[in-house]
Design an enzyme around this catalytic site. Structure first.
Site, PDB file in Angstrom:
ATOM      1  CG  HIS A  25      -1.976   1.370   8.202  1.00 57.07           C
ATOM      2  ND1 HIS A  25      -2.834   2.107   8.989  1.00 57.07           N
ATOM      3  CD2 HIS A  25      -0.997   2.242   7.806  1.00 57.07           C
ATOM      4  CE1 HIS A  25      -2.412   3.354   9.065  1.00 57.07           C
ATOM      5  NE2 HIS A  25      -1.287   3.460   8.355  1.00 57.07           N
ATOM      6  CD  GLU A  26       2.141   1.352   5.576  1.00 54.11           C
ATOM      7  OE1 GLU A  26       2.138   2.147   4.615  1.00 54.11           O
ATOM      8  OE2 GLU A  26       2.283   1.725   6.755  1.00 54.11           O
ATOM      9  CG  HIS A  29      -1.167   4.714   3.495  1.00 55.44           C
ATOM     10  ND1 HIS A  29      -1.962   5.777   3.855  1.00 55.44           N
ATOM     11  CD2 HIS A  29      -0.590   4.256   4.643  1.00 55.44           C
ATOM     12  CE1 HIS A  29      -1.881   5.957   5.164  1.00 55.44           C
ATOM     13  NE2 HIS A  29      -1.063   5.048   5.666  1.00 55.44           N
TER      14      HIS A  29
END
Length: 265
Positions: A25-26, A29
């Site tokens: 997920h990170e 980003h």
């Protein structure tokens, strides 16, 4: 001793899985921010005190923190791990640095960076499903009843062996797993449409918490059920194995089904 077994069997695998999901997920980003020219100050798996850290050539601090219940990707100019910028004095940055602050980016870039995290989670899930279907195969059981649990809602409603389940609460059933999904998110009452000897029959059942397995201490595990069984040895069918196109289609279908079930639940 039981608490130690629980840690080994449940907590450790949970934390490992959570760490993988947080990283994916990170990283979504992170990679999109880098591609759009936004500087990343820190990339952390976990919160709190640093257990390990290193800094790459572009100034990003990669670290593993003490509390393994999440993570964050902190951009240049962020006041904290939540990427808030309201209390930050952006004037302290040079003109060149301000070009790479998250706070100074156009809304479309901010949106792209924000949605990259969940998008990467979806892509990761798709790749996991694809690898399973492409390299191992898919084992599906047709929605045909092979057994009825005694004193269960299904037995009281008159369901019989070889009945085929067509619908659950109006939702079309394709394979046995569809029944489990629909029952798990259903209210107390479940409406079944079954086929028996060419005749379609509607039945109303009440769900019950029933034993379905045992944990490592032989303690029964319960979940919402109606009391019907599908026999894998009798019905198991292998399909989509080593087939690229069908594996892609089935992976996309699984992603859709999980998302739909979550939203409906």
């Amino acid at each position: 001793m039981e608490w130690l077994l629980n840690i080994v069997y449940y907590i450790v695998p949970f934390l490992i899985l959570l760490g993988v999901l947080v990283f994916v997920h990170e990283f979504g980003h992170f990679i999109v921010a880098r591609k759009l020219g936004v500087s990343v100050s820190a990339f952390s798996i976990g919160f709190g005190k640093d257990l390990w850290s290193t800094t790459d050539k572009q100034g990003t601090v990669w670290k593993i923190s003490a509390i393994p219940l999440g993570g964050y990707c902190q951009f240049l100019g962020d006041a904290d791990e939540a990427s808030t910028t309201a209390e930050v004095d952006l004037s302290k940055y040079t003109e060149e640095e301000q070009k790479h602050l998250f706070a100074t980016q156009k809304p479309i870039k901010k949106l792209a960076i924000a949605i990259a995290g969940p998008l990467f989670n979806y892509l990761f899930a798709f790749m996991v499903f694809f690898c399973l279907f492409f390299f191992i195969g898919s084992y599906d059981i047709p929605p045909i009843v092979s057994g009825v649990v005694e004193n269960s809602p299904a037995q009281r409603a008159g369901i019989q062996v070889d009945d085929k389940v067509l619908e659950v609460n109006g939702k079309k059933i394709i394979e046995w797993a569809d029944i489990s999904r629909e029952v798990s998110i259903a209210p107390e009452t479940v409406e079944l449409l079954i086929e028996r000897n060419g005749e379609k029959i509607k039945l109303m059942l009440k769900t019950e918490e029933m034993d379905y397995a045992f944990d490592e201490t032989e303690k029964p595990l319960k979940r919402k059920m109606i009391g019907i069984k599908g026999e894998a040895k009798r019905f198991k069918v292998t399909k989509d194995n080593f087939n690229f196109v069908s594996s892609v289609k089935k992976s996309a279908l699984e992603i859709y089904n999980v998302t739909e079930m979550s939203l409906r639940g």
